[in-house]
Write an enzyme that holds these catalytic residues in place. Structure first.
Site, short mmCIF file in Angstrom:
data_model
loop_
_atom_site.label_atom_id
_atom_site.label_comp_id
_atom_site.label_asym_id
_atom_site.label_seq_id
_atom_site.Cartn_x
_atom_site.Cartn_y
_atom_site.Cartn_z
N LYS A 13 51.46 -1.15 -36.55
CA LYS A 13 50.42 -2.18 -36.61
C LYS A 13 50.95 -3.55 -36.16
O LYS A 13 50.24 -4.31 -35.50
CB LYS A 13 49.82 -2.25 -38.02
CG LYS A 13 48.93 -1.07 -38.36
CD LYS A 13 47.70 -0.99 -37.45
CE LYS A 13 46.75 0.11 -37.83
NZ LYS A 13 45.52 0.16 -37.01
N ASP A 16 35.13 10.85 -32.19
CA ASP A 16 36.28 11.38 -32.92
C ASP A 16 36.70 12.66 -32.22
O ASP A 16 36.04 13.11 -31.28
CB ASP A 16 35.91 11.65 -34.39
CG ASP A 16 37.11 11.51 -35.33
OD1 ASP A 16 37.08 10.66 -36.23
OD2 ASP A 16 38.10 12.26 -35.13
N ILE A 17 37.79 13.27 -32.72
CA ILE A 17 38.18 14.57 -32.15
C ILE A 17 37.70 15.71 -33.04
O ILE A 17 37.89 16.88 -32.73
CB ILE A 17 39.72 14.69 -31.95
CG1 ILE A 17 40.46 14.36 -33.25
CG2 ILE A 17 40.18 13.80 -30.82
CD1 ILE A 17 41.95 14.64 -33.19
N LEU A 65 35.16 9.12 -37.64
CA LEU A 65 34.89 9.91 -38.85
C LEU A 65 35.87 9.59 -39.98
O LEU A 65 35.94 10.30 -40.98
CB LEU A 65 34.94 11.41 -38.53
CG LEU A 65 33.90 11.88 -37.51
CD1 LEU A 65 33.99 13.39 -37.30
CD2 LEU A 65 32.48 11.50 -37.93
N TYR A 103 53.70 3.25 -40.09
CA TYR A 103 52.34 2.69 -40.02
C TYR A 103 52.41 1.18 -39.84
O TYR A 103 51.78 0.61 -38.94
CB TYR A 103 51.61 3.07 -41.32
CG TYR A 103 50.24 2.46 -41.51
CD1 TYR A 103 49.20 2.73 -40.63
CD2 TYR A 103 49.99 1.66 -42.63
CE1 TYR A 103 47.94 2.19 -40.85
CE2 TYR A 103 48.72 1.13 -42.84
CZ TYR A 103 47.71 1.39 -41.95
OH TYR A 103 46.46 0.87 -42.17
N1 SER Z 1 44.74 1.53 -46.70
C1 SER Z 1 45.95 1.56 -45.93
C2 SER Z 1 46.95 2.46 -46.54
O1 SER Z 1 46.98 2.54 -47.74
C3 SER Z 1 46.53 0.19 -45.85
O2 SER Z 1 45.94 -0.48 -44.81
O3 SER Z 1 47.72 3.05 -45.83
#
Ligand code: SER
Length: 374
Positions: A200, A89-90, A65, A196
């Site tokens: 990744k 999704d949850i 979602l 983030y």
């Molecule tokens: N769209 C993502 C972000 O702005 C980048 O991969 O966090």
């Protein structure tokens, strides 16, 4: 383009039936937006294909979602058949999601739940879209670690245990200020400064390691910022671009949280989901790499504004810089170098900035018109 200009001016004036006629003319005369991933119709026409092992491909999409899941599911259902693509999704989805095809609860932090879904549904492809994005991640590092790292370990384990093809998106956020930024090559220094980005890079390395160690069919594309008309991103740094379109059509004014000269790589969602499917369909033995950059265009908020102003000349954009998101963007690529994807599996984008703007404005206008009609 002229038609689009007329349509949007009509839109801004709320010109009733003239508006609807303009939309119809634009849609029938402009780029074929009805063929986009968001506008496929007639699942009855869907063809069903196998995954190359003599079995029907059955796909599970996690985090379904978010911004990308519904669009990807539409494309995959057209390819593999409505019931062979399960969105999960949850959260509880809007009712049209239940109407479009199978939707189930799936919590990537619950390994047994994941395993049960994979086994009960004979899943062969796992597309892992659950993630906490850059800006939200900086405000909740514990959550980002749990979802993006612990959750991903569950994905790796279940995919390895059941011999699945697994796709995980990576991002421009997997690079940092010490990476070459214009353009950013596929192989270079990766020292991101967000949780983030760190998560990744972790996913890229763990996936490639599992491929090397256990033969896991791991695949990863580094997505630019993605723009979509009917689904909003949440908690990212590139989100301003989608927000700008909506504000342009709603109020004619947008306050941008990035500096006007901040250039970032971007892509229209139809190119993104098509790239994902095309990449997933490459036979495993034909893939020299497991992680690829993909690129389409790059622009600044000023350049995007100027392009939208060709259609909506009264659009006004002001700047109120958010230091957190500006610092994130300042460490990210200005453009991605994607020649390996173009060479190895024929990646080719279709949308540049003018086409993106025309398509986004037309689709958002169409969506507003339909919502008003209901
Ligand atoms: N769209 C993502 C972000 O702005 C980048 O991969 O966090």
């Amino acid at each position: 383009m002229m038609l689009l200009v007329q349509m949007m001016r009509g839109t801004a004036m709320h010109a009733g039936s003239r508006w609807s006629r303009s939309v119809e003319r634009l849609i029938s005369s402009g780029r074929d937006i009805n063929s986009s991933a968001h506008h496929f119709s007639g699942f009855g026409e869907a063809c069903t294909l196998s995954c190359g092992h003599g079995d029907q491909t059955k796909v599970l999409i996690t985090g379904g979602l978010g911004q990308l899941g519904i669009g990807l599911a539409k494309l995959l259902r057209r390819r593999f058949g409505k019931n062979n693509v399960i969105l999960s999704d949850i959260r509880k989805p809007p009712s049209h999601v239940y109407d479009d095809g199978p939707f189930i609860f799936s919590d990537i932090l619950d390994f047994k739940n994941l395993r049960e879904i994979v086994v009960n549904n004979n899943i062969s492809w796992l597309i892992h879209y659950s993630a906490v994005l850059s800006a939200v991640g900086e405000n909740n590092i514990a959550l980002a670690k749990e979802v993006n790292i612990t959750g991903f370990h569950n994905i790796l384990d279940v995919a390895t245990e059941h011999g699945l093809r697994v796709f995980v998106p990576s991002t421009i956020g997997a690079f940092g200020p010490s990476s070459p930024r214009d353009p950013t090559p596929e192989l270079c220094v990766q020292r991101p400064q967000t949780i983030y980005g760190v998560s990744k890079v972790h996913a890229e390395l763990m996936g490639e390691y599992y491929h090397h160690r256990y033969g896991l069919d791991f695949r990863c594309l580094r997505y630019p910022g993605i723009l979509s008309a009917d689904s909003q991103p949440g908690g990212g740094t590139t989100d301003y671009a989608v927000q700008l379109f909506h504000a342009a059509l709603k109020t004619g004014h947008f306050e941008c949280y990035l500096r006007g000269d901040t250039q970032l790589p971007m892509m229209y969602i139809d190119d993104c989901v098509r790239a994902t499917l095309e990449f997933l369909e490459v036979p495993t033995d034909s893939l020299p790499s497991r992680t690829y950059n993909i690129n389409a265009m790059a622009f600044t908020p000023q350049e995007l504004t100027q392009e939208i102003q060709k259609v909506l000349p009264d659009l006004k954009v002001t700047y109120n810089v958010d230091p957190l998101r500006q610092a994130i963007a300042d460490g990210w690529p200005k453009a991605l170098e994607d020649s390996s994807a173009r060479r190895d599996w024929g990646w080719k984008h279709e949308y540049n900035l003018p086409e993106l703007v025309q398509t986004m404005l037309a689709l958002i206008t169409q969506g507003k018109q339909m919502a008003e009609a209901c």
